[in-house]
Scaffold this active site. Structure first.
Site, PDB file in Angstrom:
ATOM      1  N   TYR A 142      30.565  46.990  42.264  1.00 34.54           N
ATOM      2  CA  TYR A 142      31.532  45.936  41.962  1.00 34.54           C
ATOM      3  C   TYR A 142      31.478  44.933  43.092  1.00 34.54           C
ATOM      4  O   TYR A 142      31.564  45.307  44.268  1.00 34.54           O
ATOM      5  CB  TYR A 142      32.944  46.519  41.846  1.00 34.54           C
ATOM      6  CG  TYR A 142      34.021  45.482  41.609  1.00 34.54           C
ATOM      7  CD1 TYR A 142      34.930  45.143  42.625  1.00 34.54           C
ATOM      8  CD2 TYR A 142      34.145  44.843  40.384  1.00 34.54           C
ATOM      9  CE1 TYR A 142      35.928  44.202  42.408  1.00 34.54           C
ATOM     10  CE2 TYR A 142      35.140  43.894  40.162  1.00 34.54           C
ATOM     11  CZ  TYR A 142      36.028  43.575  41.182  1.00 34.54           C
ATOM     12  OH  TYR A 142      37.007  42.640  40.967  1.00 34.54           O
ATOM     13  N   ASP A 237      26.496  43.549  50.069  1.00 37.01           N
ATOM     14  CA  ASP A 237      27.926  43.319  49.868  1.00 37.01           C
ATOM     15  C   ASP A 237      28.667  44.333  50.734  1.00 37.01           C
ATOM     16  O   ASP A 237      28.856  45.479  50.340  1.00 37.01           O
ATOM     17  CB  ASP A 237      28.284  43.484  48.386  1.00 37.01           C
ATOM     18  CG  ASP A 237      29.770  43.338  48.161  1.00 37.01           C
ATOM     19  OD1 ASP A 237      30.193  43.307  46.990  1.00 37.01           O
ATOM     20  OD2 ASP A 237      30.528  43.276  49.143  1.00 37.01           O
ATOM     21  N   LYS A 265      38.217  42.194  53.070  1.00 36.55           N
ATOM     22  CA  LYS A 265      39.086  43.309  53.467  1.00 36.55           C
ATOM     23  C   LYS A 265      39.380  43.328  54.975  1.00 36.55           C
ATOM     24  O   LYS A 265      40.130  42.510  55.481  1.00 36.55           O
ATOM     25  CB  LYS A 265      38.485  44.626  52.959  1.00 36.55           C
ATOM     26  CG  LYS A 265      38.396  44.685  51.413  1.00 36.55           C
ATOM     27  CD  LYS A 265      37.786  45.962  50.929  1.00 36.55           C
ATOM     28  CE  LYS A 265      37.489  45.912  49.455  1.00 36.55           C
ATOM     29  NZ  LYS A 265      38.635  46.073  48.570  1.00 36.55           N
TER      30      LYS A 265
HETATM   31  P1  KE4 Z   1      38.180  40.753  46.363  1.00 36.42           P
HETATM   32  O1  KE4 Z   1      37.807  39.524  45.581  1.00 36.42           O
HETATM   33  O2  KE4 Z   1      39.027  41.730  45.571  1.00 36.42           O
HETATM   34  O3  KE4 Z   1      38.766  40.427  47.750  1.00 36.42           O
HETATM   35  O4  KE4 Z   1      36.813  41.520  46.721  1.00 36.42           O
HETATM   36  C1  KE4 Z   1      35.959  41.889  45.653  1.00 36.42           C
HETATM   37  C2  KE4 Z   1      35.021  42.996  46.119  1.00 36.42           C
HETATM   38  C3  KE4 Z   1      33.719  42.675  46.445  1.00 36.42           C
HETATM   39  N1  KE4 Z   1      32.851  43.621  46.871  1.00 36.42           N
HETATM   40  C4  KE4 Z   1      33.251  44.908  47.017  1.00 36.42           C
HETATM   41  C5  KE4 Z   1      32.260  45.929  47.491  1.00 36.42           C
HETATM   42  C6  KE4 Z   1      34.584  45.291  46.713  1.00 36.42           C
HETATM   43  O5  KE4 Z   1      34.953  46.591  46.855  1.00 36.42           O
HETATM   44  C7  KE4 Z   1      35.488  44.320  46.267  1.00 36.42           C
HETATM   45  C8  KE4 Z   1      36.918  44.654  45.900  1.00 36.42           C
HETATM   46  N2  KE4 Z   1      37.248  46.036  45.879  1.00 36.42           N
HETATM   47  C9  KE4 Z   1      38.325  46.436  44.983  1.00 36.42           C
HETATM   48  C10 KE4 Z   1      38.610  47.933  45.143  1.00 36.42           C
HETATM   49  N3  KE4 Z   1      37.481  48.739  45.065  1.00 36.42           N
HETATM   50  C11 KE4 Z   1      39.535  45.630  45.234  1.00 36.42           C
HETATM   51  C12 KE4 Z   1      40.809  46.148  44.643  1.00 36.42           C
HETATM   52  C13 KE4 Z   1      41.269  45.290  43.532  1.00 36.42           C
HETATM   53  O6  KE4 Z   1      40.436  44.828  42.717  1.00 36.42           O
HETATM   54  O7  KE4 Z   1      42.507  45.090  43.471  1.00 36.42           O
END
Ligand code: KE4
Length: 429
Positions: A142, A237, A265
């Site tokens: 993701y 990523d 994060k």
């Molecule tokens: P954000 O756009 O949510 O800040 O980041 C996206 C993203 C990109 N790459 C990786 C490897 C990620 O894990 C994420 C976001 N992770 C999720 C939880 N696994 C965020 C939680 C959510 O969607 O509320």
């Protein structure tokens, strides 16, 4: 006192699914999400005053625990100067210098407001510099919710059963090639066939969005090699793994150097921050230095920079990540011992300060197919039993767990005692 269930009902009136991000919705867990009111250190406190030992940490940022006093102080110090100016500020240079120092593969970096923006921008940069449209990602990875990347995605997309979201034009999705994670042969074959059409590979160097799946030996090295041979851009990523798997991220831990790195994060210390960076050669193509456009009203805002710099600075203490990994190892070994004693088919997997629990007979889980073959019902029962005993795990079988330096041996023992009861109850069921 208003309960979480009551607040959830109210939230559902004007917020889709009652949440501002789907993974928070407790999908498939047959109970309403818990509304939290405050947090400190390793603990969350819900609206009914219950305390939880927290292994989500706002999905990764809270690596030194919630409400870190140094992070809060840094934000407070900046607060009275104003929140955002929309002009260059010196603190953005401090952040850029710090990132480039901590991640040597990054010579130049652009701050954004989320991991999604970071990966979306990195993909555009790769496509712009190569003049190619195709991108390669991996099933269950993701990378946020930009159109090109919501194809066989993990995290909430997987939890909610929409790994490939409606609304993404077929004409765009067709440029996204997805391969099984950890499948070296599939990567080799793909690049033999279309390597010279591939703008980039984007990969989670440790997959944390289909639970926790580390790279098998040779996997990341193979990605590096095929990108070299075919002049494709290798994007790590590290939104989740950055500063978590090791101080220098997964790229330092596994000693594989990407061309571009995406961050999020931890880099924001709990404030909305993302970043993407790489060599000066690549990054000089980004506007206004180069033609590839990328922008953001609140990108690099001083308040968020203050939070991120304060947190990153705390991670540079010698031994920080070894101690974090030791806590994870203690937790995982303890969980495994208790599952074995209860005769429950469960394994754990980990990488640095992140870990995963899988309910499966398999000895290891290496990819999306194996992750989705795990026992979701067992996970639901375990999650619920742990929550009822004051332990807050990620509310999905497809998410990783996150340790912090604020978790004490007593917190870990409480977690293991709760797991013993939860697994024992599952054995009797
Ligand atoms: P954000 O756009 O949510 O800040 O980041 C996206 C993203 C990109 N790459 C990786 C490897 C990620 O894990 C994420 C976001 N992770 C999720 C939880 N696994 C965020 C939680 C959510 O969607 O509320």
């Amino acid at each position: 006192m208003t309960t979480s269930a009551q607040l959830f009902e109210l939230a559902c009136r004007h917020i889709p699914g009652g949440v501002n991000s789907p993974v928070r919705a407790f999908k498939g867990l047959e109970r309403p999400p818990v509304f939290m009111e405050r947090a400190r250190g390793a603990y969350l406190f819900d609206v009914e005053g219950r305390r939880y030992v927290d292994y989500v940490g706002s999905w990764g940022p809270m690596i030194t625990g919630h409400a870190d006093p140094d992070v809060l102080a840094a934000v407070r110090e900046r607060l009275d100067h104003g929140l955002s100016f929309g002009t260059p500020t010196a603190i953005e240079t401090t952040m850029a210098d710090l990132i480039c120092e901590m991640l040597p593969s990054i010579e130049m970096v652009r701050m954004v407001n989320s991991g999604t923006e970071a990966t979306m921008s990195a993909i555009r940069l790769a496509r712009g510099v190569t003049g190619r449209d195709k991108i390669v990602k991996f099933e269950g990875n993701y990378h946020g919710h930009s159109d090109s990347l919501l194809v066989k995605a993990g995290s909430g997309a997987l939890t909610h059963g929409e790994p490939s979201s409606p609304g993404v034009p077929a004409s765009l999705a067709e440029h996204t090639v997805t391969l099984p994670y950890n499948d070296l042969d599939a990567v080799e074959q793909c690049f033999e066939e279309i390597g010279d059409q591939v703008a980039c590979i984007i990969v989670e160097p440790v997959a944390g969005n289909m639970n926790c799946i580390p790279p098998q030996p040779g996997f990341l090295e193979t990605l590096r090699r095929v990108c070299n041979v075919h002049d494709s851009v290798l994007i790590f990523d590290e939104v989740m793994t950055g500063f978590r798997v090791a101080l220098g991220g997964a790229q330092a831990h596994y000693e594989v150097k990407p061309d571009l790195t995406c961050l999020g994060k931890i880099v924001g210390g709990g404030m909305p921050v993302g970043a993407f960076g790489g060599s000066k050669t690549l990054m000089s193509n980004i506007s206004p230095l180069g033609p590839i456009y990328q922008a953001g009203t609140l990108s690099g805002n001083p308040l968020a920079m203050a939070a991120g710099i304060a947190l990153l600075s705390k991670l540079r203490v010698p031994g920080f990540h070894d101690a974090l990994a030791q806590r994870v190892e203690t937790l995982c070994h303890g969980l495994q011992e208790r599952a074995d004693a209860a005769g429950i088919d469960m394994i754990t997997q980990r990488a640095g300060g992140m870990f995963g629990v899988f309910f499966t007979r398999q000895s290891r889980v290496d990819n999306f197919a194996q992750a989705t073959a795990c026992d979701a019902g067992a996970f639901r029962r375990f999650f619920s039993a742990m929550l009822d005993q004051g332990v807050y795990l990620a509310p999905s079988a497809y998410e990783a767990g996150f340790m912090s330096s604020a978790h004490t041996p007593e917190d870990i023992q409480l977690t293991l005692d709760a797991a013993e009861k939860a697994l024992g109850a599952m054995q009797k069921a």
